[in-house]
Design a protein around this motif. Sequence first.
Motif, mmCIF file in Angstrom:
data_model
loop_
_atom_site.group_PDB
_atom_site.id
_atom_site.type_symbol
_atom_site.label_atom_id
_atom_site.label_comp_id
_atom_site.label_asym_id
_atom_site.label_seq_id
_atom_site.Cartn_x
_atom_site.Cartn_y
_atom_site.Cartn_z
ATOM 1 N N MET A 259 -8.836 -2.583 1.955
ATOM 2 C CA MET A 259 -8.236 -1.590 1.229
ATOM 3 C C MET A 259 -6.892 -1.336 1.788
ATOM 4 N N PHE A 260 -6.759 -1.524 3.077
ATOM 5 C CA PHE A 260 -5.169 -1.196 3.752
ATOM 6 C C PHE A 260 -4.471 -1.997 3.005
ATOM 7 N N ARG A 261 -4.710 -3.287 2.957
ATOM 8 C CA ARG A 261 -3.546 -4.522 2.174
ATOM 9 C C ARG A 261 -3.496 -4.099 0.904
ATOM 10 N N GLU A 262 -4.550 -3.613 0.079
ATOM 11 C CA GLU A 262 -4.558 -3.402 -1.310
ATOM 12 C C GLU A 262 -3.433 -2.105 -1.404
ATOM 13 N N MET A 263 -3.772 -1.039 -0.765
ATOM 14 C CA MET A 263 -2.975 -0.003 -0.945
ATOM 15 C C MET A 263 -1.503 -0.255 -0.603
ATOM 16 N N ALA A 264 -1.275 -0.847 0.464
ATOM 17 C CA ALA A 264 0.240 -1.109 0.853
ATOM 18 C C ALA A 264 1.085 -1.867 -0.276
ATOM 19 N N TYR A 265 0.176 -2.997 -0.671
ATOM 20 C CA TYR A 265 0.715 -3.734 -1.827
ATOM 21 C C TYR A 265 1.169 -3.050 -3.301
ATOM 22 N N THR A 266 0.136 -2.090 -3.338
ATOM 23 C CA THR A 266 0.471 -1.382 -4.741
ATOM 24 C C THR A 266 1.398 -0.397 -4.518
ATOM 25 N N ALA A 267 1.590 0.233 -3.517
ATOM 26 C CA ALA A 267 2.430 1.368 -3.076
ATOM 27 C C ALA A 267 3.772 0.900 -3.107
ATOM 28 N N LYS A 268 4.054 -0.358 -2.630
ATOM 29 C CA LYS A 268 5.266 -1.008 -2.396
ATOM 30 C C LYS A 268 5.848 -1.920 -3.883
ATOM 31 N N HIS A 269 4.830 -1.970 -4.677
ATOM 32 C CA HIS A 269 5.382 -3.042 -5.797
ATOM 33 C C HIS A 269 5.351 -2.382 -6.903
ATOM 34 N N PHE A 270 4.694 -1.041 -7.024
ATOM 35 C CA PHE A 270 4.442 -0.501 -8.551
ATOM 36 C C PHE A 270 5.018 1.106 -8.553
ATOM 37 N N ASP A 271 5.048 1.416 -9.430
ATOM 38 C CA ASP A 271 6.037 2.895 -9.687
ATOM 39 C C ASP A 271 4.569 3.829 -9.354
ATOM 40 N N VAL A 272 4.114 4.154 -8.480
ATOM 41 C CA VAL A 272 3.276 4.887 -7.864
ATOM 42 C C VAL A 272 3.584 5.707 -6.534
ATOM 43 N N THR A 273 3.160 6.841 -6.246
ATOM 44 C CA THR A 273 3.513 7.578 -5.194
ATOM 45 C C THR A 273 2.180 7.207 -4.124
ATOM 46 N N ALA A 274 2.146 7.298 -2.665
ATOM 47 C CA ALA A 274 1.269 7.198 -1.749
ATOM 48 C C ALA A 274 0.082 8.017 -2.077
ATOM 49 N N ARG A 275 0.369 9.248 -2.574
ATOM 50 C CA ARG A 275 -0.732 10.135 -2.877
ATOM 51 C C ARG A 275 -1.736 9.639 -3.923
ATOM 52 N N GLU A 276 -0.857 9.079 -5.044
ATOM 53 C CA GLU A 276 -1.734 8.407 -5.983
ATOM 54 C C GLU A 276 -2.311 7.307 -5.639
ATOM 55 N N VAL A 277 -1.991 6.592 -4.628
ATOM 56 C CA VAL A 277 -2.604 5.238 -4.182
ATOM 57 C C VAL A 277 -3.947 5.619 -3.588
ATOM 58 N N LEU A 278 -3.783 6.599 -2.747
ATOM 59 C CA LEU A 278 -4.937 7.136 -1.659
ATOM 60 C C LEU A 278 -5.918 7.703 -2.715
ATOM 61 N N GLN A 279 -5.572 8.186 -3.743
ATOM 62 C CA GLN A 279 -6.497 8.880 -4.739
ATOM 63 C C GLN A 279 -7.272 7.575 -5.492
ATOM 64 N N MET A 280 -6.571 6.519 -5.673
ATOM 65 C CA MET A 280 -6.978 5.431 -6.309
ATOM 66 C C MET A 280 -8.083 4.481 -5.276
ATOM 67 N N ALA A 281 -7.670 4.746 -4.010
ATOM 68 C CA ALA A 281 -8.603 4.123 -3.059
ATOM 69 C C ALA A 281 -9.905 4.837 -2.526
ATOM 70 N N THR A 282 -9.928 6.109 -3.050
ATOM 71 C CA THR A 282 -10.952 7.082 -2.582
ATOM 72 C C THR A 282 -11.744 7.692 -3.839
ATOM 73 N N ILE A 283 -11.220 8.852 -4.083
ATOM 74 C CA ILE A 283 -12.096 9.487 -5.312
ATOM 75 C C ILE A 283 -12.293 8.767 -6.505
ATOM 76 N N ALA A 284 -11.277 8.080 -6.981
ATOM 77 C CA ALA A 284 -11.377 7.625 -8.369
ATOM 78 C C ALA A 284 -12.743 6.484 -8.326
ATOM 79 N N GLY A 285 -12.702 5.652 -7.248
ATOM 80 C CA GLY A 285 -13.818 4.850 -7.348
ATOM 81 C C GLY A 285 -15.159 5.520 -7.273
ATOM 82 N N ALA A 286 -15.145 6.594 -6.635
ATOM 83 C CA ALA A 286 -16.357 7.418 -6.251
ATOM 84 C C ALA A 286 -16.847 8.058 -7.587
#
Length: 338
Positions: A259-286
């Motif tokens: 998930m470290f790699r997935e978050m970094a790739y997403t944050a650096k290649h898409f129009d999203v904030t780091a906070r949104e990416v962390l939400q995608m990687a935690t609470i959204a899946g739960a």
Amino acid sequence: MERFEGTILKGETFEPIRGQVIIDNGEITAVEEESNSSTDIILPTFVNAHTHLGDSVATEAAVGLSLTEAVVPPDSLKHRRLDTADRETLIESMYRTLGFMQSTGTGACLDFRESGISGTTALRSAASKRELTTFIFGSGEGTVLRVADGYGASGATDADFSAQRTAARMADAPFGIHAGEPDASDIYPALALEPDLLVHMVHAEAEHLNEIASESIPVVVCPRANQVLDVGRPPIRELLDHTTVALGTDNVMLNPPSMFREMAYTAKHFDVTAREVLQMATIAGAEAIGLNRGVIDVGRQAALLVIDGDSNNLSRAVDPIQAIVRRAGPLDVRRVVL
């Protein structure tokens, strides 16, 4: 009872506070603001919202292959490898991948498990020896729901999944389906099944997004796998503007489930904030499966990731959320609490 001090990324917005998290009997009982000298960063463990752990029998075997050649049932390289793998090898391979995931901060995963009842029971065996939560979307006939947690369909144009959808509804189990990965042709047939979870949606268009929003269907995106298979880029910004979006790593054959790699790739290649990416990687899946974690707050399950904020990699970071999403890696993990 245990206490963890440092910078806590608290609540659904991950507001950084200095303080301590107290857990007792597997539950967060207090989150208290107070000064302390700890350099640790405390956040929820990751929820990898889409995996195919059976692929663990043949990592990197599909390098350079197309989507059809690599993973599409029934004749792809992936399915040939799964068909020839003996049960002991399959279980051991999945067990080791789960170990990697747990050690790198993943506390739960949502797996689409091939091979029907036998595939589900094999994963149950592997997961029983690990602490992370493995939520299994089974495959094959609807009877798989006797042993699986939900049903995971490959794609609406691969077969008629109406009976399986009915079985999932009767079992009060979630029904997930791949859609919009190679193109948009299977999105409306997938939506017609009234799914509880959509995976990929790389080719989602405005009319699809509006229907997803009206039905409040969560979507899991897997951008690294989409890139490797050259099927396009998911419209993550547009998806976030319409529904809940979770992050998954997809086929273990193609990418390590980091998930470290997935978050970094997403944050650096898409129009999203780091906070949104962390939400995608935690609470959204739960939230997609009703799991009471993904957030550090009183009453939540105690699933914590403790990061060394004074590691050689992170010691000069000025923003803990940016540091976790864009820079942190396995060597920065101090402890995974499950």
